[in-house]
Design a protein around this motif. Structure first.
Motif, PDB file in Angstrom:
ATOM      1  N   MET A 206      -9.153  -5.705   9.767  1.00 53.97           N
ATOM      2  CA  MET A 206      -9.020  -5.068   8.809  1.00 53.97           C
ATOM      3  C   MET A 206      -8.515  -5.840   7.053  1.00 53.97           C
ATOM      4  O   MET A 206      -9.466  -5.206   6.277  1.00 53.97           O
ATOM      5  CB  MET A 206      -7.804  -4.318   8.745  1.00 53.97           C
ATOM      6  CG  MET A 206      -8.007  -3.628  10.452  1.00 53.97           C
ATOM      7  SD  MET A 206      -9.191  -2.040   9.601  1.00 53.97           S
ATOM      8  CE  MET A 206      -8.152  -1.167   7.908  1.00 53.97           C
ATOM      9  N   ARG A 207      -8.599  -7.222   7.732  1.00 55.06           N
ATOM     10  CA  ARG A 207      -8.423  -8.405   6.486  1.00 55.06           C
ATOM     11  C   ARG A 207     -10.442  -8.553   5.871  1.00 55.06           C
ATOM     12  O   ARG A 207     -10.713  -8.230   5.240  1.00 55.06           O
ATOM     13  CB  ARG A 207      -7.884  -9.312   6.944  1.00 55.06           C
ATOM     14  CG  ARG A 207      -5.905  -9.426   6.643  1.00 55.06           C
ATOM     15  CD  ARG A 207      -5.294 -10.419   6.666  1.00 55.06           C
ATOM     16  NE  ARG A 207      -5.508 -11.347   7.951  1.00 55.06           N
ATOM     17  CZ  ARG A 207      -6.337 -12.340   8.294  1.00 55.06           C
ATOM     18  NH1 ARG A 207      -6.903 -12.781   6.955  1.00 55.06           N
ATOM     19  NH2 ARG A 207      -6.580 -11.990   9.468  1.00 55.06           N
ATOM     20  N   HIS A 212      -8.594  -5.738   3.410  1.00 57.44           N
ATOM     21  CA  HIS A 212      -6.604  -5.652   2.553  1.00 57.44           C
ATOM     22  C   HIS A 212      -6.051  -6.843   2.972  1.00 57.44           C
ATOM     23  O   HIS A 212      -6.684  -7.835   3.722  1.00 57.44           O
ATOM     24  CB  HIS A 212      -7.054  -4.597   4.471  1.00 57.44           C
ATOM     25  CG  HIS A 212      -7.250  -3.127   4.557  1.00 57.44           C
ATOM     26  ND1 HIS A 212      -6.287  -1.998   5.281  1.00 57.44           N
ATOM     27  CD2 HIS A 212      -8.252  -2.375   3.934  1.00 57.44           C
ATOM     28  CE1 HIS A 212      -7.063  -1.251   5.145  1.00 57.44           C
ATOM     29  NE2 HIS A 212      -8.280  -0.990   4.656  1.00 57.44           N
TER      30      HIS A 212
END
Length: 263
Positions: A206-207, A212
């Motif tokens: 997700m990063r 994010h």
């Protein structure tokens, strides 16, 4: 900062808000015990040192509610429990001036209920700041129907004085950010349960894939798993079994030294 600000609470939100406010003027922090006073002073000092903030002795910490008598803007930032917050507002009567704006930092509870508990809904506002307060620009403002125009103006003016961006949101459980965010965070936990993926793998995806700044499981740890579960119940989202298990084990996230990750 034109308001004489007082903050009730000694947790991360209260101390973060105090640190930001102290760079703009004097701020009073109301603690529940001598130990909490010492803890809050240490937290605010450490936070200011870490971020390079200069507060010039602007923070006063006390456990005596009489320190609120000169406050023009009182912010409650205590545990996210409706009965505890309502009891605080009921007990506050007589300790603050009649013109003071009353604010709660609740992230999910109905502002209108707390406004009624205060006895002064015309002077009440939900002032949802985000953790870590010095770095997060947004403040969600939620007003009960009875809130006066003056209360609305002063709440927006305080946010501006603190260098924050205020967005007025409806008084609905979770407001905007948490109502949209926590279903996603809990789905990340369910994905881990279904697939056996490690927390670090999900957070890295997700990063790096979604841009994010922090992965969903690390964010749950930052918020606190107990607080996250309370928010989930308030917005009527099913709490994953892993979250309940970690809470039962005392693994509440970053504040406890371990949650989905170890700190």
């Amino acid at each position: 900062m034109s308001e004489r600000l007082a903050i009730a609470g000694t947790g991360a939100i209260a101390c973060g808000l105090a640190a930001v406010a102290a760079t703009r003027g004097e701020v009073t922090v109301l603690a529940r015990s001598e130990a909490s006073c010492d803890e809050a002073s240490a937290k605010v000092g450490a936070l200011c040192d870490k971020l390079g903030l200069s507060v010039n002795g602007n923070v006063r910490v006390s456990r005596d509610p009489d320190v609120l008598r000169d406050a023009t803007f009182v912010v409650e930032a205590i545990v996210e429990d409706p009965e505890t917050k309502a009891a605080f507002w009921r007990d506050l009567n007589g300790h603050v001036p009649a013109e003071a704006v009353l604010a709660t930092t609740t992230s999910s509870l109905p502002v209108s209920d707390l406004a009624r508990a205060s006895g002064h809904p015309e002077r009440f506002v939900g002032l949802h700041v985000f953790n870590p307060v010095p770095r997060m620009d947004l403040v969600e403002l939620a007003f009960p129907e009875e809130a006066s125009d003056a209360t609305r103006r002063r709440a927006r003016a305080l946010c501006e004085a603190l260098g924050k961006t205020a967005v007025e949101v409806p008084d609905t459980p979770g407001f905007v950010v948490n109502r949209l965010l926590f279903p996603l965070l809990f789905e990340a936990v369910r994905l881990m349960e279904r697939t056996g993926l490690q927390a670090e793998a999900i957070d890295t995806c997700m990063r790096l894939g979604a841009g994010h700044p922090m992965g969903p499981l690390a964010l749950l740890d930052l918020v606190g798993l107990d607080v996250s579960a309370a928010i989930g119940r308030t917005i009527d989202v099913e709490i994953p079994a892993t979250v309940d298990r970690l809470i039962a084990e005392g693994r509440l996230g970053r504040k406890a030294g371990h949650g989905f990750h170890t700190y």
